[in-house]
Design a protein around this motif. Sequence first.
Motif, PDB file in Angstrom:
ATOM      1  N   TYR A  61      33.660  59.402  38.111  1.00 58.16           N
ATOM      2  CA  TYR A  61      34.595  60.015  39.104  1.00 58.16           C
ATOM      3  C   TYR A  61      33.955  59.233  40.791  1.00 58.16           C
ATOM      4  O   TYR A  61      34.628  58.548  41.289  1.00 58.16           O
ATOM      5  N   GLN A  62      32.360  58.967  40.732  1.00 57.62           N
ATOM      6  CA  GLN A  62      31.421  58.706  41.447  1.00 57.62           C
ATOM      7  C   GLN A  62      32.413  57.044  41.751  1.00 57.62           C
ATOM      8  O   GLN A  62      32.206  56.652  42.783  1.00 57.62           O
ATOM      9  N   GLN A  63      32.728  56.541  40.545  1.00 58.24           N
ATOM     10  CA  GLN A  63      32.501  55.234  40.512  1.00 58.24           C
ATOM     11  C   GLN A  63      33.655  54.669  40.761  1.00 58.24           C
ATOM     12  O   GLN A  63      34.060  54.169  41.725  1.00 58.24           O
ATOM     13  N   LYS A  64      34.870  55.784  40.673  1.00 57.77           N
ATOM     14  CA  LYS A  64      36.393  55.268  40.958  1.00 57.77           C
ATOM     15  C   LYS A  64      36.263  55.409  42.539  1.00 57.77           C
ATOM     16  O   LYS A  64      37.162  54.894  43.078  1.00 57.77           O
ATOM     17  N   PHE A  65      35.379  56.676  42.859  1.00 57.45           N
ATOM     18  CA  PHE A  65      35.559  57.244  44.834  1.00 57.45           C
ATOM     19  C   PHE A  65      35.556  56.022  45.285  1.00 57.45           C
ATOM     20  O   PHE A  65      35.296  55.533  46.617  1.00 57.45           O
ATOM     21  N   ASP A  66      34.083  55.249  44.799  1.00 52.58           N
ATOM     22  CA  ASP A  66      33.492  54.011  45.686  1.00 52.58           C
ATOM     23  C   ASP A  66      34.230  52.540  45.566  1.00 52.58           C
ATOM     24  O   ASP A  66      35.064  52.199  46.762  1.00 52.58           O
ATOM     25  N   ALA A  67      34.859  52.498  44.722  1.00 49.30           N
ATOM     26  CA  ALA A  67      36.021  51.431  44.495  1.00 49.30           C
ATOM     27  C   ALA A  67      37.295  51.343  45.654  1.00 49.30           C
ATOM     28  O   ALA A  67      37.394  51.080  45.987  1.00 49.30           O
ATOM     29  N   LEU A  68      38.071  53.108  45.503  1.00 49.69           N
ATOM     30  CA  LEU A  68      38.957  53.336  46.252  1.00 49.69           C
ATOM     31  C   LEU A  68      38.576  53.603  47.851  1.00 49.69           C
ATOM     32  O   LEU A  68      39.430  52.912  48.888  1.00 49.69           O
ATOM     33  N   VAL A 360      33.850  46.621  34.078  1.00 50.45           N
ATOM     34  CA  VAL A 360      34.194  47.006  32.539  1.00 50.45           C
ATOM     35  C   VAL A 360      34.177  46.638  31.642  1.00 50.45           C
ATOM     36  O   VAL A 360      35.284  46.405  31.333  1.00 50.45           O
ATOM     37  N   GLY A 361      33.115  45.752  31.001  1.00 48.85           N
ATOM     38  CA  GLY A 361      33.355  44.488  29.894  1.00 48.85           C
ATOM     39  C   GLY A 361      34.017  43.265  30.601  1.00 48.85           C
ATOM     40  O   GLY A 361      34.535  42.839  29.689  1.00 48.85           O
ATOM     41  N   GLY A 362      34.069  42.693  31.777  1.00 54.05           N
ATOM     42  CA  GLY A 362      34.836  42.019  32.041  1.00 54.05           C
ATOM     43  C   GLY A 362      34.575  41.807  33.021  1.00 54.05           C
ATOM     44  O   GLY A 362      33.519  41.573  33.557  1.00 54.05           O
ATOM     45  N   VAL A 363      35.027  40.854  33.820  1.00 57.06           N
ATOM     46  CA  VAL A 363      34.318  39.873  35.506  1.00 57.06           C
ATOM     47  C   VAL A 363      35.244  40.882  36.374  1.00 57.06           C
ATOM     48  O   VAL A 363      36.471  41.619  36.494  1.00 57.06           O
ATOM     49  N   PRO A 364      33.950  41.232  37.864  1.00 56.36           N
ATOM     50  CA  PRO A 364      34.706  42.018  38.773  1.00 56.36           C
ATOM     51  C   PRO A 364      35.897  41.960  39.378  1.00 56.36           C
ATOM     52  O   PRO A 364      35.938  40.685  39.377  1.00 56.36           O
TER      53      PRO A 364
END
Length: 534
Positions: A61-68, A360-364
């Motif tokens: 969830y933290q990664q999703k929050f940071d991306a948002l 996640v297993g690919g290019v950012p």
Amino acid sequence: MSVATIKKSSLWALLLASVCSQTLAVYPDVGSMLDALAPTAAVTAPELNTLIIAINALPTYQQKFDALQTLIPSADGSLIAASEGPMRQMQSVLYDRLVRVKKNDTGISSGDDQHDVTPKHSIAQTKQSTDKVKDTETKKAEIADKGKGTTAAKQSESKLEVKKSEAPQKTENHKEAVADQKKENKVTEKTEVKAEAKPEAEANAEAKPETEAKIEDQTTSSETVKIENETTDSESETTTAEVKVINPADIKKGVWIQLLGNNTGQDWRDNVPGYDADVLGVLIGRDHLFTPNLTVGLAIGYVHSDVDSRGPSGSFLEIKRFQGTLYAGYNYCCPFFLHGSLTVAYNDYDNNRYILVPPVGGVPFVRIAWSEFDAWEANAHIETGYKWVCGGFHAIPKVMLTYSHFDLSGYVEQDAFGLDLDVKYNDMTFFPLGLGLKLEYQNEFEKAYVVPEIHAYYFHDFSRDPQTATALFTGGGFEFLSQGAPPGADSYEVGAGIAVHSDTNTGVIIQYDYAARSDYHRHCAFIKVRYEWA
């Protein structure tokens, strides 16, 4: 029409109705908006669909929050970073004037008594010139007496020389008469010749003292003229020195320059990342003392700020601020005073928003959106208080009220393709009331006052507007809010400084302040130089 066709038409109608209803709504955040967009994103917003897939693939969830957080316009309160600190730094010493140094009677303060006092250095010059004139007159008298004595001595010497010249002539004639009576004719001729030469010698002897006396008189006259010229020059110097004396009551004009800087830090607050800002600025002002109790002035300034986001993307904001200020100070009932200022400022913003979704297993997923926008700011400030004096110690309690309004323009980002945002910021208003105390002590030296001081103020903001924007991706989707946390209502400011008021009508102030409120702090320092003249 078949049943299958009817069912298909009904689904499209429901979907269309759902989309239409969503376009009329403003979602509270970008996450809820993307959730609502996800079912149709592949068709209506391909760029956003790729983004949604990348975010949904994040494991925590933290990664999703940071991306948002990288998808939204700034909501951390940084838009006022170039305004809040510099305004306080300017207002804290905006109304100060020079303290007049008593020993040399130069400089002026709007609170000092206005009276005509001749400076000591002028008195000393006048005394020296008077003494010089007296010495000159004494010398003239001595030279005159000396001239008379010299003339008399010359005349006495001339008479003695004549008598000495006559004596040898008489002796020689007598010897010639006794030795040779037979040569009377020759002796007589010689005597007659010498008798004729005698008047000429006496005439020459008498002419010589007159010539020397004439030369002596010329010498005496030339020396007298020279001394009289020196006396005239000294008198003219005295007159010039007296003309240059400036009455302290006539010193009404002032000009100043203030160099300032501050470092501001906003911590995470209500899940909104903060920022760090470095601010540098210069202010220049000119004022006039219209009456002993009223000062009016104008000031202009430029402030530059670099703001780094504390969020995961590290977005960057640059602020260039141009301001003009009209200010006035009035001592309405000594020792009470009333100060006020009105400032209009133009803020120019350059923003780089970094969009970053970890791989996640690919290019950012990375994009950089650039934008440029502006804001007009109006600031009104008023303060009142009084100065309590006990010898060199001064206590100055005061009450301050400030009103600030930011009118922010909308903008459209560039360079991020379908992830560019069309942003509309809400206006912001701040209305803090402050009260506090300033303590200072005047140390008197021969040519300057040195005044150390400390101060402490407390503020309460009645408005507390957060930084809020309504945004829409240019690649599709629906409008959503980007709303920051309201700033803390209560804040305080403490500081210390030192001022030097010189007898050259120049003053220098150096000051440091620390301000803080909930999840916020600010370090401020400045130097101000002021000069006054008639």
